[in-house]
Scaffold this active site. Structure first.
Site, PDB file in Angstrom:
ATOM      1  N   LYS A 184      31.772  12.659 -24.874  1.00 13.89           N
ATOM      2  CA  LYS A 184      31.262  11.476 -25.589  1.00 13.89           C
ATOM      3  C   LYS A 184      32.162  10.268 -25.342  1.00 13.89           C
ATOM      4  O   LYS A 184      31.882   9.182 -25.823  1.00 13.89           O
ATOM      5  CB  LYS A 184      31.220  11.732 -27.096  1.00 13.89           C
ATOM      6  CG  LYS A 184      30.606  13.039 -27.513  1.00 13.89           C
ATOM      7  CD  LYS A 184      29.115  12.953 -27.670  1.00 13.89           C
ATOM      8  CE  LYS A 184      28.614  14.220 -28.340  1.00 13.89           C
ATOM      9  NZ  LYS A 184      27.203  14.444 -28.139  1.00 13.89           N
ATOM     10  N   HIS A 195      25.876  16.857 -38.213  1.00 16.67           N
ATOM     11  CA  HIS A 195      25.343  17.490 -37.002  1.00 16.67           C
ATOM     12  C   HIS A 195      25.342  18.998 -37.258  1.00 16.67           C
ATOM     13  O   HIS A 195      26.189  19.508 -38.001  1.00 16.67           O
ATOM     14  CB  HIS A 195      26.280  17.144 -35.844  1.00 16.67           C
ATOM     15  CG  HIS A 195      25.824  17.547 -34.492  1.00 16.67           C
ATOM     16  ND1 HIS A 195      25.982  18.817 -34.006  1.00 16.67           N
ATOM     17  CD2 HIS A 195      25.232  16.837 -33.505  1.00 16.67           C
ATOM     18  CE1 HIS A 195      25.506  18.867 -32.762  1.00 16.67           C
ATOM     19  NE2 HIS A 195      25.039  17.683 -32.436  1.00 16.67           N
ATOM     20  N   GLN A 229      31.390  11.202 -32.424  1.00 16.30           N
ATOM     21  CA  GLN A 229      30.845   9.877 -32.118  1.00 16.30           C
ATOM     22  C   GLN A 229      31.858   8.765 -32.354  1.00 16.30           C
ATOM     23  O   GLN A 229      31.594   7.619 -32.005  1.00 16.30           O
ATOM     24  CB  GLN A 229      29.597   9.612 -32.980  1.00 16.30           C
ATOM     25  CG  GLN A 229      28.459  10.572 -32.732  1.00 16.30           C
ATOM     26  CD  GLN A 229      27.908  10.466 -31.318  1.00 16.30           C
ATOM     27  OE1 GLN A 229      28.039   9.445 -30.649  1.00 16.30           O
ATOM     28  NE2 GLN A 229      27.297  11.535 -30.838  1.00 16.30           N
ATOM     29  N   CYS A 281      19.917  17.213 -33.306  1.00 15.62           N
ATOM     30  CA  CYS A 281      20.750  18.266 -33.925  1.00 15.62           C
ATOM     31  C   CYS A 281      21.142  17.912 -35.356  1.00 15.62           C
ATOM     32  O   CYS A 281      22.240  18.252 -35.819  1.00 15.62           O
ATOM     33  CB  CYS A 281      22.002  18.575 -33.101  1.00 15.62           C
ATOM     34  SG  CYS A 281      21.620  19.317 -31.529  1.00 15.62           S
TER      35      CYS A 281
HETATM   36  N1  PMP Z   1      29.065  16.233 -33.923  1.00 18.40           N
HETATM   37  C1  PMP Z   1      28.354  15.139 -33.628  1.00 18.40           C
HETATM   38  C2  PMP Z   1      28.236  14.053 -34.643  1.00 18.40           C
HETATM   39  C3  PMP Z   1      27.759  15.032 -32.370  1.00 18.40           C
HETATM   40  O1  PMP Z   1      27.053  13.947 -32.074  1.00 18.40           O
HETATM   41  C4  PMP Z   1      27.902  16.093 -31.441  1.00 18.40           C
HETATM   42  C5  PMP Z   1      27.234  16.045 -30.073  1.00 18.40           C
HETATM   43  N2  PMP Z   1      25.912  15.627 -30.094  1.00 18.40           N
HETATM   44  C6  PMP Z   1      28.658  17.193 -31.799  1.00 18.40           C
HETATM   45  C7  PMP Z   1      29.230  17.242 -33.045  1.00 18.40           C
HETATM   46  C8  PMP Z   1      28.881  18.340 -30.860  1.00 18.40           C
HETATM   47  O2  PMP Z   1      29.866  17.967 -29.958  1.00 18.40           O
HETATM   48  P1  PMP Z   1      30.150  18.799 -28.623  1.00 18.40           P
HETATM   49  O3  PMP Z   1      29.037  18.439 -27.669  1.00 18.40           O
HETATM   50  O4  PMP Z   1      31.469  18.261 -28.172  1.00 18.40           O
HETATM   51  O5  PMP Z   1      30.210  20.220 -28.960  1.00 18.40           O
END
Ligand code: PMP
Length: 418
Positions: A238, A135, A215, A376
């Site tokens: 999440k 990500h 996740q 992302c």
């Molecule tokens: N890493 C992964 C694999 C994610 O899916 C996400 C959220 N889409 C994040 C990091 C970012 O997490 P946060 O929204 O808690 O900042």
């Protein structure tokens, strides 16, 4: 005997979404005149009554600032806040709650480690190793660090299924590698990475490992001591908690040796104009008034998951993934992106006759919420030669009927575009 056990098990599994659905008031709602089917859990999960009531109760009955007051409300708020820290520690089996730092989410967790541990331990010509399926939040903070200190970002490649190439990983480890930062479960492919092997190989060379657990928390049993992981980032939203709260797990010795992140109140032992000394971890990393209600609600969310049972949730999601993979594979022109042998309940796909934004819009008209875009993870899209996918991500409250509705919705897309 086996058959009977399987039937019983399946009945138990079928019950799970029925059992929990009423806990999530938003799922009773209609979207565009249709019963909502929520399949965007990898972006954020819905919140159960147990979490909503906790927030409501906190503000109605206990609201005060933590750690500073001798008055009753302040002590109640502090007790609940610190209890939440113990719940997070228990949930991931940390050896002590002092290894849990409350942060805003995974993004802040990674930034904290890159800015503190990173700046103190990574220098010119050193290497930071991440993977091809990260990500952006586990790419950009390391890139920023590398630019600042003159280090080099290196990338573990993956195959067409979305699985890490472990041999390549081992050959990338060398004396200049100062940290490995890897996603536990990929948000765009669903891959569950072989994190134990990754950590063991890094530790053989004395290299610490950070796992992005965004996740994984809602779907996998995470045991930080068994993994022997150095840093583990947690995203509250999440895992059925509110947005704006998460946690960073870090081994005690790292937290003790790392310089602080933000400066301000709460993180100090004493301040004079000449010199400040810092509090012990985790307070050293929690400057300012924290997200008190969020932390307490995170505790409630994790307790909720524990009460249902992590293994039971994982089993139900495995069944949903099996059913979803089977049903989607039968849709004409559909290609699944991410077919690793170990996957979490994430189904990313393309349709060869429609763009994902159109798919998402048509599905929304049917009351079905999916995510479209690059999730992302632009480098993942580049790897597969795509600009976007449509992603259905499942949680414990999803049912097979939800997947049937998705497939019906995709038939509508076909009627319009094919
Ligand atoms: N890493 C992964 C694999 C994610 O899916 C996400 C959220 N889409 C994040 C990091 C970012 O997490 P946060 O929204 O808690 O900042």
């Amino acid at each position: 005997m086996n058959l009977v056990m399987n039937i019983d098990k399946r009945e138990l599994l079928t019950d799970l979404s029925d059992l929990v659905r009423d806990d999530f008031p938003i799922l009773r709602g209609d979207i565009r005149g249709q019963q909502l089917v929520y399949l965007d859990n990898a972006a954020t999960t819905q919140k159960p009554l147990q979490v909503l009531d906790t927030i409501d109760r906190y503000y109605r009955q206990h609201n005060a600032n933590v750690h500073r007051g001798v008055h009753t409300l302040s002590q109640e708020a502090t007790d609940q806040f610190e209890e939440a820290r113990r719940i997070v520690a228990r949930y991931i089996n940390a050896s002590s709650e002092s290894e849990i730092v409350f942060v805003r989410g995974c993004t802040e967790g990674v930034n904290l480690v890159a800015s503190t541990y990173g700046r103190a331990n990574i220098g010119k010509a050193d290497e930071v190793l991440i993977s091809a399926m990260e990500h952006h939040s586990n790419i950009v903070p390391w890139q920023m660090l590398c630019e600042t200190v003159g280090a080099r970002l290196r990338v573990i490649p993956m195959n067409e299924q979305g699985e890490l190439l472990l041999d390549e990983y081992r050959s990338l480890l060398n004396d200049r590698t100062k940290i490995v930062a890897l996603v536990h479960v990929s948000n765009s492919l669903g891959t569950v990475n072989p994190v134990k092997e990754v950590i063991e190989a890094a530790h053989e060379r004395g290299i610490p490992v950070l796992l992005d657990g965004a996740q994984a928390m809602a779907h996998e049993s995470v045991n930080v001591q068994e993994l022997d992981v150095d840093f583990y980032t947690i995203s509250g939203h999440k895992v059925f908690a509110p947005t704006g709260i998460g946690a960073l797990y870090a081994k005690k010795n790292h937290l003790e040796n790392m310089p602080p992140y933000h400066g301000g109140g709460e993180m100090i032992r004493s301040v004079t104009f000449e010199k400040t000394t810092y509090a012990e971890p985790p307070a050293k990393f929690e400057a300012g008034t924290p997200n008190i209600s969020g932390a307490i609600a995170l505790g409630a969310a994790l307790s909720y998951v524990e009460k249902i049972g992590k293994e039971r949730i994982a089993e139900w999601e495995r069944e949903l993934l099996r059913y979803g993979t089977e049903r989607l594979s039968q849709v004409e022109g559909l290609k699944l992106i991410g077919t690793a042998s170990r996957k979490a309940s994430i189904l990313s796909f393309t349709l060869d006759y429609a763009h994902s934004h159109d798919i998402g819009t048509i599905l929304d008209g049917e009351g079905i919420a999916v995510r479209t875009g690059h999730h992302c993870t632009q480098p993942v899209m580049q790897f597969f030669g795509l600009s976007a996918t449509t992603r259905a991500s499942l949680a414990l409250y999803n049912s097979k009927e939800d997947i049937d509705r998705l497939v019906e919705g995709l038939e509508k897309v076909k009627e319009i575009f094919a």
